[in-house]
Design an enzyme around this catalytic site. Structure first.
Site, PDB file in Angstrom:
ATOM      1  CB  THR A   7      -0.956   0.036   1.226  1.00  9.46           C
ATOM      2  OG1 THR A   7      -1.844   1.144   1.089  1.00  9.46           O
ATOM      3  CG2 THR A   7      -0.219   0.160   2.544  1.00  9.46           C
ATOM      4  N   GLY A   8       0.283   2.309  -0.543  1.00  8.72           N
ATOM      5  CA  GLY A   8       0.905   3.620  -0.440  1.00  8.72           C
ATOM      6  C   GLY A   8       0.029   4.557   0.382  1.00  8.72           C
ATOM      7  N   PRO A  10      -1.179   5.952   3.791  1.00  6.40           N
ATOM      8  CG  PRO A  10      -0.501   8.166   4.165  1.00  6.40           C
ATOM      9  CD  PRO A  10      -1.102   7.261   3.133  1.00  6.40           C
ATOM     10  N   GLY A  11      -3.060   5.930   5.881  1.00  7.39           N
ATOM     11  CA  GLY A  11      -4.161   5.596   6.805  1.00  7.39           C
ATOM     12  C   GLY A  11      -4.332   4.091   6.915  1.00  7.39           C
ATOM     13  CG  ASP A  69      -8.822  -2.463  -4.175  1.00  3.42           C
ATOM     14  OD1 ASP A  69      -7.944  -1.601  -4.382  1.00  3.42           O
ATOM     15  OD2 ASP A  69      -9.961  -2.399  -4.685  1.00  3.42           O
ATOM     16  CG  PHE A 150      -7.926   6.610   5.772  1.00  2.00           C
ATOM     17  CD1 PHE A 150      -8.131   6.295   4.432  1.00  2.00           C
ATOM     18  CD2 PHE A 150      -7.887   5.559   6.689  1.00  2.00           C
ATOM     19  CE1 PHE A 150      -8.303   4.968   4.026  1.00  2.00           C
ATOM     20  CE2 PHE A 150      -8.045   4.232   6.290  1.00  2.00           C
ATOM     21  CZ  PHE A 150      -8.255   3.938   4.948  1.00  2.00           C
ATOM     22  CE  LYS A 173     -11.451   2.911   9.681  1.00  2.00           C
ATOM     23  NZ  LYS A 173     -10.816   3.784   8.693  1.00  2.00           N
ATOM     24  CG  HIS A 178     -13.988  -1.729   5.672  1.00  2.35           C
ATOM     25  ND1 HIS A 178     -13.958  -0.763   6.658  1.00  2.35           N
ATOM     26  CD2 HIS A 178     -13.269  -1.207   4.640  1.00  2.35           C
ATOM     27  CE1 HIS A 178     -13.274   0.294   6.229  1.00  2.35           C
ATOM     28  NE2 HIS A 178     -12.855   0.042   5.008  1.00  2.35           N
ATOM     29  NE  ARG A 179      -7.847  -1.149   5.549  1.00  2.00           N
ATOM     30  CZ  ARG A 179      -8.670  -0.101   5.344  1.00  2.00           C
ATOM     31  NH1 ARG A 179      -9.080   0.646   6.356  1.00  2.00           N
ATOM     32  NH2 ARG A 179      -9.063   0.200   4.126  1.00  2.00           N
TER      33      ARG A 179
HETATM   34  P1  ITT Z   1      -3.388   1.612  -1.954  1.00  2.00           P
HETATM   35  O1  ITT Z   1      -4.040   1.128  -3.236  1.00  2.00           O
HETATM   36  O2  ITT Z   1      -2.006   2.099  -2.145  1.00  2.00           O
HETATM   37  O3  ITT Z   1      -3.518   0.627  -0.839  1.00  2.00           O
HETATM   38  P2  ITT Z   1      -5.597   3.501  -2.025  1.00  2.00           P
HETATM   39  O4  ITT Z   1      -6.078   4.582  -1.126  1.00  2.00           O
HETATM   40  O5  ITT Z   1      -5.467   3.833  -3.506  1.00  2.00           O
HETATM   41  O6  ITT Z   1      -4.217   2.924  -1.447  1.00  2.00           O
HETATM   42  P3  ITT Z   1      -7.724   1.670  -2.659  1.00  2.00           P
HETATM   43  O7  ITT Z   1      -7.438   1.669  -4.120  1.00  2.00           O
HETATM   44  O8  ITT Z   1      -8.071   0.383  -1.981  1.00  2.00           O
HETATM   45  O9  ITT Z   1      -6.522   2.260  -1.828  1.00  2.00           O
HETATM   46  O10 ITT Z   1      -8.889   2.739  -2.417  1.00  2.00           O
HETATM   47  C1  ITT Z   1      -9.564   2.733  -1.219  1.00  2.00           C
HETATM   48  C2  ITT Z   1     -10.270   4.059  -1.045  1.00  2.00           C
HETATM   49  O11 ITT Z   1     -11.523   3.798  -0.403  1.00  2.00           O
HETATM   50  C3  ITT Z   1      -9.476   4.948  -0.104  1.00  2.00           C
HETATM   51  O12 ITT Z   1      -8.623   5.820  -0.817  1.00  2.00           O
HETATM   52  C4  ITT Z   1     -10.587   5.675   0.643  1.00  2.00           C
HETATM   53  O13 ITT Z   1     -11.031   6.751  -0.117  1.00  2.00           O
HETATM   54  C5  ITT Z   1     -11.691   4.624   0.694  1.00  2.00           C
HETATM   55  N1  ITT Z   1     -11.567   3.832   1.921  1.00  2.00           N
HETATM   56  C6  ITT Z   1     -11.176   2.528   2.055  1.00  2.00           C
HETATM   57  N2  ITT Z   1     -11.141   2.152   3.327  1.00  2.00           N
HETATM   58  C7  ITT Z   1     -11.526   3.229   4.037  1.00  2.00           C
HETATM   59  C8  ITT Z   1     -11.670   3.478   5.416  1.00  2.00           C
HETATM   60  O14 ITT Z   1     -11.367   2.556   6.321  1.00  2.00           O
HETATM   61  N3  ITT Z   1     -12.098   4.673   5.779  1.00  2.00           N
HETATM   62  C9  ITT Z   1     -12.388   5.632   4.887  1.00  2.00           C
HETATM   63  N4  ITT Z   1     -12.251   5.499   3.570  1.00  2.00           N
HETATM   64  C10 ITT Z   1     -11.822   4.301   3.139  1.00  2.00           C
END
Ligand code: ITT
Length: 194
Positions: A7-8, A10-11, A69, A150, A173, A178-179
């Site tokens: 992942t890139g 930080p959250g 993802d 985030f 959280k 979900h995570r």
């Molecule tokens: P990586 O692919 O590098 O892991 P990303 O942010 O691009 O980082 P995703 O493609 O999986 O990751 O996109 C997930 C998006 O969905 C993320 O940028 C948030 O906008 C949203 N998201 C996912 N999980 C979330 C959470 O726990 N809380 C809030 N928003 C979340």
């Protein structure tokens, strides 16, 4: 033992590091291997995109690669933004601006049902893979609230807690997200694996 966290974001990284602490593995990041990590997320599903990220991180490092993802599915928007959650409203927007776009898309809408989805995969160098998914149900609030988490967390309202996800502590959280659900399902599989 070392794994790479593909992942890139930080959250995500902060949450995953805390959730994965029981594993006792050293988590590395793609950035430590000197390459910008931005694989094309061209999959139609969260699971497909998680696999693309894991494949890229394994190819880069040779280490077992764990990828997440995830995204937000809004019922009144037919499941959007879904796999486009990170890009909703266009590239380069801040999370706050994305949240404003979402509120505008839902203006006047009474059906506020939404869910966060997380697809996880751990891909090993011998091609074995563990996969898991987690879902957290909630609603889209009428205005953002809270400073934790985030992404869409300030808009993601949890009726049971009467709080948005961004009003929970990191630990709270992780207990319900979900995570958190997906990571714990993956850890159970890892513990049961031969
Ligand atoms: P990586 O692919 O590098 O892991 P990303 O942010 O691009 O980082 P995703 O493609 O999986 O990751 O996109 C997930 C998006 O969905 C993320 O940028 C948030 O906008 C949203 N998201 C996912 N999980 C979330 C959470 O726990 N809380 C809030 N928003 C979340």
């Amino acid at each position: 033992m070392e794994w790479v966290l593909a992942t890139g974001n930080p959250g995500k990284r902060r949450e995953m590091e805390s959730l994965l602490a029981p594993l006792g593995v050293r988590l590395r990041l793609p950035a430590e291997f000197g390459a910008a990590f931005a694989p094309d997320e061209t999959g139609a599903t969260f699971a497909a995109n998680a696999r693309l990220k894991a494949e890229a991180a394994l190819a880069l490092t040779g280490l077992p690669a764990l990828a997440d993802d995830s995204g937000l599915e809004v019922a009144a928007l037919n499941g959007a933004p879904g796999v486009f959650s990170a890009r909703y409203g266009g590239a380069g927007l801040s999370a706050a601006a994305r949240n404003e776009r979402l509120l505008a898309a839902l203006a006047g809408q009474t059906d506020r049902a939404a869910r966060f989805v997380c697809a996880l995969i751990c891909l090993f160098p011998d091609r074995r893979a563990l996969t898991a998914e987690g879902v957290c149900e909630g609603e889209i609030a009428l205005a953002p609230r809270g400073a934790g988490g985030f992404g869409y967390d300030p808009l993601f309202y949890l009726p049971k807690y009467k709080k948005t996800m961004a009003e929970l502590s990191d630990g709270e959280k992780n207990e319900i997200s979900h995570r958190g659900l997906a990571v714990r399902a993956l850890l159970r599989q890892w513990a049961a694996a031969p």
